[in-house]
Design a protein around this motif. Structure first.
Motif, PDB file in Angstrom:
ATOM      1  N   ARG A   1       0.832  -1.168  -0.071  1.00 29.33           N
ATOM      2  CA  ARG A   1      -0.196  -0.138   0.047  1.00 29.33           C
ATOM      3  C   ARG A   1       0.930   1.248   0.062  1.00 29.33           C
ATOM      4  NH1 ARG A   1      -2.646   0.359   5.408  1.00 29.33           N
ATOM      5  NH2 ARG A   1      -0.613   1.184   5.811  1.00 29.33           N
ATOM      6  N   ASP A   2       1.965   1.154   0.773  1.00 37.18           N
ATOM      7  CA  ASP A   2       2.738   2.342   0.663  1.00 37.18           C
ATOM      8  C   ASP A   2       3.431   2.722  -0.674  1.00 37.18           C
ATOM      9  OD1 ASP A   2       2.267   2.734   3.501  1.00 37.18           O
ATOM     10  OD2 ASP A   2       4.033   1.505   4.178  1.00 37.18           O
ATOM     11  N   GLN A   3       3.930   1.546  -1.400  1.00 42.79           N
ATOM     12  CA  GLN A   3       4.325   1.697  -2.587  1.00 42.79           C
ATOM     13  C   GLN A   3       3.314   2.135  -3.587  1.00 42.79           C
ATOM     14  OE1 GLN A   3       7.143  -1.644  -3.880  1.00 42.79           O
ATOM     15  NE2 GLN A   3       6.436  -2.581  -1.931  1.00 42.79           N
ATOM     16  N   ALA A   4       2.361   1.659  -3.655  1.00 44.49           N
ATOM     17  CA  ALA A   4       1.180   2.025  -4.373  1.00 44.49           C
ATOM     18  C   ALA A   4       0.920   3.383  -5.007  1.00 44.49           C
ATOM     19  CB  ALA A   4      -0.053   1.320  -3.771  1.00 44.49           C
ATOM     20  N   GLY A   5       1.043   4.170  -3.981  1.00 44.84           N
ATOM     21  CA  GLY A   5       0.447   5.825  -4.148  1.00 44.84           C
ATOM     22  C   GLY A   5       1.532   6.330  -5.115  1.00 44.84           C
ATOM     23  N   SER A   6       2.792   5.821  -5.241  1.00 43.61           N
ATOM     24  CA  SER A   6       3.727   6.393  -6.370  1.00 43.61           C
ATOM     25  C   SER A   6       4.074   5.522  -7.690  1.00 43.61           C
ATOM     26  CB  SER A   6       5.023   6.786  -5.721  1.00 43.61           C
ATOM     27  OG  SER A   6       5.749   5.449  -5.078  1.00 43.61           O
ATOM     28  N   ALA A   7       3.260   4.346  -7.590  1.00 46.77           N
ATOM     29  CA  ALA A   7       3.590   3.606  -8.580  1.00 46.77           C
ATOM     30  C   ALA A   7       2.412   3.722  -9.885  1.00 46.77           C
ATOM     31  CB  ALA A   7       3.428   1.926  -8.175  1.00 46.77           C
ATOM     32  N   THR A   8       2.760   3.336 -11.059  1.00 45.07           N
ATOM     33  CA  THR A   8       2.038   3.345 -11.983  1.00 45.07           C
ATOM     34  C   THR A   8       1.069   2.034 -11.671  1.00 45.07           C
ATOM     35  OG1 THR A   8       3.098   1.876 -13.579  1.00 45.07           O
ATOM     36  CG2 THR A   8       3.528   4.383 -13.430  1.00 45.07           C
ATOM     37  N   PRO A   9      -0.274   2.177 -12.469  1.00 44.13           N
ATOM     38  CA  PRO A   9      -1.050   0.906 -12.356  1.00 44.13           C
ATOM     39  C   PRO A   9      -0.310  -0.474 -12.803  1.00 44.13           C
ATOM     40  CG  PRO A   9      -2.524   2.732 -13.071  1.00 44.13           C
ATOM     41  CD  PRO A   9      -0.890   3.282 -13.194  1.00 44.13           C
ATOM     42  N   GLU A  10       0.659  -0.074 -13.847  1.00 43.83           N
ATOM     43  CA  GLU A  10       1.228  -1.299 -14.402  1.00 43.83           C
ATOM     44  C   GLU A  10       2.327  -1.733 -13.393  1.00 43.83           C
ATOM     45  OE1 GLU A  10      -0.695   0.797 -17.573  1.00 43.83           O
ATOM     46  OE2 GLU A  10       0.686   1.545 -16.106  1.00 43.83           O
TER      47      GLU A  10
ATOM     48  N   LEU B   1       2.174  -1.527 -10.232  1.00 42.33           N
ATOM     49  CA  LEU B   1       1.449  -2.115  -9.156  1.00 42.33           C
ATOM     50  C   LEU B   1       0.911  -3.424  -9.532  1.00 42.33           C
ATOM     51  CD1 LEU B   1      -0.050  -1.949  -6.402  1.00 42.33           C
ATOM     52  CD2 LEU B   1      -1.990  -0.967  -7.504  1.00 42.33           C
ATOM     53  N   ALA B   2       0.601  -3.828 -10.693  1.00 45.57           N
ATOM     54  CA  ALA B   2       0.248  -5.061 -11.166  1.00 45.57           C
ATOM     55  C   ALA B   2       1.486  -6.309 -10.894  1.00 45.57           C
ATOM     56  CB  ALA B   2      -0.072  -5.104 -12.547  1.00 45.57           C
ATOM     57  N   ASP B   3       2.575  -5.524 -11.305  1.00 40.58           N
ATOM     58  CA  ASP B   3       3.796  -6.385 -11.026  1.00 40.58           C
ATOM     59  C   ASP B   3       4.022  -6.514  -9.467  1.00 40.58           C
ATOM     60  OD1 ASP B   3       4.220  -6.897 -13.753  1.00 40.58           O
ATOM     61  OD2 ASP B   3       5.765  -5.274 -13.902  1.00 40.58           O
ATOM     62  N   ILE B   4       3.859  -5.504  -8.601  1.00 41.27           N
ATOM     63  CA  ILE B   4       4.136  -5.813  -7.295  1.00 41.27           C
ATOM     64  C   ILE B   4       3.291  -6.385  -6.471  1.00 41.27           C
ATOM     65  CG2 ILE B   4       4.188  -4.349  -5.154  1.00 41.27           C
ATOM     66  CD1 ILE B   4       4.978  -1.825  -6.510  1.00 41.27           C
ATOM     67  N   LEU B   5       2.108  -6.560  -6.922  1.00 46.36           N
ATOM     68  CA  LEU B   5       0.987  -7.584  -6.524  1.00 46.36           C
ATOM     69  C   LEU B   5       1.326  -9.166  -6.787  1.00 46.36           C
ATOM     70  CD1 LEU B   5      -2.117  -5.422  -6.917  1.00 46.36           C
ATOM     71  CD2 LEU B   5      -1.146  -6.154  -4.548  1.00 46.36           C
ATOM     72  N   ILE B   6       1.690  -9.081  -7.885  1.00 46.47           N
ATOM     73  CA  ILE B   6       2.172 -10.651  -8.290  1.00 46.47           C
ATOM     74  C   ILE B   6       3.174 -11.054  -7.796  1.00 46.47           C
ATOM     75  CG2 ILE B   6       3.297 -11.856 -10.303  1.00 46.47           C
ATOM     76  CD1 ILE B   6       0.313 -11.931 -10.597  1.00 46.47           C
ATOM     77  N   GLU B   7       4.177 -10.109  -7.546  1.00 48.41           N
ATOM     78  CA  GLU B   7       5.561 -10.589  -6.807  1.00 48.41           C
ATOM     79  C   GLU B   7       5.386 -10.884  -5.500  1.00 48.41           C
ATOM     80  OE1 GLU B   7       8.497 -11.418  -7.994  1.00 48.41           O
ATOM     81  OE2 GLU B   7       7.556 -10.994  -9.990  1.00 48.41           O
TER      82      GLU B   7
ATOM     83  N   ARG C   1       1.349 -11.846 -16.292  1.00 52.15           N
ATOM     84  CA  ARG C   1       1.711 -10.624 -16.011  1.00 52.15           C
ATOM     85  C   ARG C   1       1.350  -9.466 -16.770  1.00 52.15           C
ATOM     86  NH1 ARG C   1       6.094 -11.070 -12.183  1.00 52.15           N
ATOM     87  NH2 ARG C   1       6.680 -13.234 -11.968  1.00 52.15           N
ATOM     88  N   LEU C   2       1.393  -9.803 -18.145  1.00 46.46           N
ATOM     89  CA  LEU C   2       0.976  -8.660 -19.182  1.00 46.46           C
ATOM     90  C   LEU C   2      -0.512  -8.510 -19.075  1.00 46.46           C
ATOM     91  CD1 LEU C   2       1.193  -7.064 -21.599  1.00 46.46           C
ATOM     92  CD2 LEU C   2       1.038  -8.871 -23.173  1.00 46.46           C
TER      93      LEU C   2
END
Length: 208
Positions: free
Chosen positions: A89-98, A100-106, A192-193
């Motif tokens: 959640r802390d990373q999500a604010g400054s990430a792009t949606p794309e 964030l998609a990778d962050i959640l998978i990882e 992932r894509l």
């Protein structure tokens, strides 16, 4: 008094010193490994102690029974899960949606080793259904919080729906890794894509 009954009544010992906390962590790591390999019912306290290279008395000192070990493992996983989703959640604010998609998978890939032991525990007991539901709700809430941090304008109901889709995709990725789900060498990259495109389409219109 029956010794087994006596051990069941004793509470799990919470160590106060760092050396004791380290010993407990090692015992739980060993327990998770054995339970993953053999399942909860087949696992014995002696095997856990042997895997941890500890005396059986040391194991019983901290955990009076195998059920106490199971409870401690599930409590630890809940704590790890909460910390992991807070970090996302802390990373999500400054990430792009794309991104964030990778962050959640990882995230689920990283949690997978610990999740396997918890899954083995939950699969072994029908009376742990409520605990299973609690973990599922915790994961959904964590994904949802990350989505809202990334796209504050996202409608509440839509955030719930997207969180459910993303969590299922995360589980599919783990299934591909374990060969439990149909897969090919290139399928994980395609998933992932798909996640990137999906979150890009859903979150971008709701971003500031």
């Amino acid at each position: 008094m029956d010794s087994n009954l006596s051990s069941q009544k004793r509470r799990t010992l919470a160590p106060q010193r760092e050396v004791g906390r380290q010993r407990v962590a090692e015992l739980l790591e060993a327990a998770a490994e054995v339970i993953q390999e053999r399942g909860f019912e087949a696992t014995t306290m002696a095997e856990i102690a042997l895997r941890a290279d500890a005396r059986i008395g040391s194991l019983y000192r901290f955990f009076p029974s195998k059920d106490a070990v199971a409870d401690a493992l599930m409590d630890r996983y809940a704590t790890v899960l909460a910390a992991a989703y807070d970090a996302v959640r802390d990373q999500a604010g400054s990430a792009t949606p794309e991104q964030l998609a990778d962050i959640l998978i990882e995230l689920l890939v990283q949690l997978h080793p610990q999740a396997r032991a918890v899954t083995a525990l939950l699969d072994s007991r029908t009376d742990w259904t409520q605990i299973r539901l609690r973990f599922r709700a915790q994961a959904l809430a964590g994904v949802r919080a990350a989505l809202k941090a990334n796209a504050p304008g996202l409608a509440e109901a839509e955030a719930d729906d997207i969180a459910a889709v993303v969590l299922n995709n995360m589980k599919t990725m783990v299934g591909m890794m374990r060969k439990d789900a149909p897969t090919t060498p290139g399928a994980p990259d395609q998933l992932r894509l798909m996640n990137r495109l999906y979150l890009g389409a859903k979150l971008t219109p709701a971003r500031p």
